[in-house]
Design a protein around this motif. Structure first.
Motif, mmCIF file in Angstrom:
data_model
loop_
_atom_site.group_PDB
_atom_site.id
_atom_site.type_symbol
_atom_site.label_atom_id
_atom_site.label_comp_id
_atom_site.label_asym_id
_atom_site.label_seq_id
_atom_site.Cartn_x
_atom_site.Cartn_y
_atom_site.Cartn_z
ATOM 1 N N LYS A 268 37.052 45.808 39.944
ATOM 2 C CA LYS A 268 35.945 44.860 39.832
ATOM 3 C C LYS A 268 36.152 43.742 40.838
ATOM 4 O O LYS A 268 37.278 43.473 41.270
ATOM 5 N N LYS B 93 37.832 50.926 36.841
ATOM 6 C CA LYS B 93 38.831 49.873 36.608
ATOM 7 C C LYS B 93 38.922 48.864 37.752
ATOM 8 O O LYS B 93 39.787 47.979 37.722
ATOM 9 N N SER C 156 31.516 46.470 40.754
ATOM 10 C CA SER C 156 32.662 47.375 40.650
ATOM 11 C C SER C 156 32.470 48.500 41.648
ATOM 12 O O SER C 156 31.399 49.094 41.731
ATOM 13 N N PHE D 213 29.211 50.678 33.060
ATOM 14 C CA PHE D 213 29.655 49.352 33.503
ATOM 15 C C PHE D 213 29.137 48.346 32.495
ATOM 16 O O PHE D 213 27.928 48.224 32.300
ATOM 17 N N ARG E 139 34.947 48.508 33.357
ATOM 18 C CA ARG E 139 34.514 49.815 33.849
ATOM 19 C C ARG E 139 35.631 50.819 33.605
ATOM 20 O O ARG E 139 36.507 51.016 34.439
ATOM 21 N N TYR F 296 28.991 40.242 38.895
ATOM 22 C CA TYR F 296 30.174 41.052 39.181
ATOM 23 C C TYR F 296 29.720 42.370 39.777
ATOM 24 O O TYR F 296 28.604 42.819 39.519
ATOM 25 N N ASN G 200 29.561 52.624 43.119
ATOM 26 C CA ASN G 200 29.344 51.186 42.966
ATOM 27 C C ASN G 200 28.394 50.880 41.818
ATOM 28 O O ASN G 200 27.375 51.552 41.640
#
Lengths: 114, 114
Positions: B55, B53, B49, B74, B68, B47, B31
């Motif tokens: 998010k 990829k 993630s 990130f 990402r 945001y 994370n």
């Protein structure tokens, strides 16, 4: 919606005074609780955390916090503050299961007078 | 120790510029998070993630995007910077499981948009 409230926005203490910073949360479910500290111009450093078990938790730099489920509170305490404790303090709460996000309080700025 | 680094401590950009803020963590955390910090408002999630990829929007995603492409990196992107995006930006990372949501923070990037 989840929320965290820190009622004291700015606390001013003399060195060696005792400290208690309030944190109340609103969260539907079992929670993990954190206190972070931010020195001027720096990122956040973890002071202490509560996941389960003993409701009085000890952290770094002589800080402790007590989880009171009935009051939805997680107050931070220190018996005797030092000038180096001047910083901003953030309470945060996250769900024990599922989502990995934390919700942060507004922060409390601590000023220490010599 | 977990280390989270951010590409710049201070950044000054002009209105309308495209701005990239980079964050790298060295502990293989799944994370990663981007927050902005403003006085009296605490940390607000822009945001996060939970995988390469992947998010998810936070509380204030408007005007921002993220990328990402690799697990350790990130990026936060301001497509067209505006003066109301002047703020402190903090990146954080955490494990997906076994960490009780504990987040580790970088030192922050103070962005000024003129």
């Amino acid at each position: 919606a989840q929320s965290v409230s820190q009622h004291n926005h700015h606390v001013i203490l003399s060195e060696a005074a005792s400290l208690e910073l309030g944190c109340n949360y609103s969260y539907g479910g079992t929670v993990n609780l954190f206190w972070y500290v931010q020195s001027p111009g720096q990122g956040l450093q973890l002071l202490l955390k509560y996941f389960s078990g003993d409701t009085l938790v000890q952290g770094i730099k002589g800080f402790e916090a007590e989880f009171k489920r009935s009051q939805s509170s997680f107050n931070l305490r220190k018996p005797s503050v030092h000038w180096s404790d001047a910083a901003e303090y953030f309470c945060a709460v996250g769900a024990s299961q599922g989502a990995q996000k934390l919700v942060f309080g507004q922060g409390t700025r601590l000023t220490i007078n010599p | 120790d977990v280390k989270v680094t951010q590409s710049s401590r201070y950044l000054v950009k002009r209105t309308g510029e495209k701005v990239f803020l980079e964050c790298v963590q060295d502990m293989d955390h799944e994370n990663m998070f981007w927050y902005r910090q403003d006085p009296g408002l605490g940390l607000r999630l822009i945001y996060f993630s939970y995988d390469v990829k992947m998010k998810e929007k936070g509380d204030i995603p408007e005007g921002y995007s993220v990328s990402r492409e690799k697990k350790e990196r990130f990026s936060l992107i301001l497509e067209s910077a505006s003066t109301n995006q002047t703020s402190m930006y903090l990146c954080a990372s955490s494990l997906a499981s076994g960490s009780h949501n504990e987040q580790y923070f970088g030192p922050g990037t103070r962005l000024t948009v003129t």
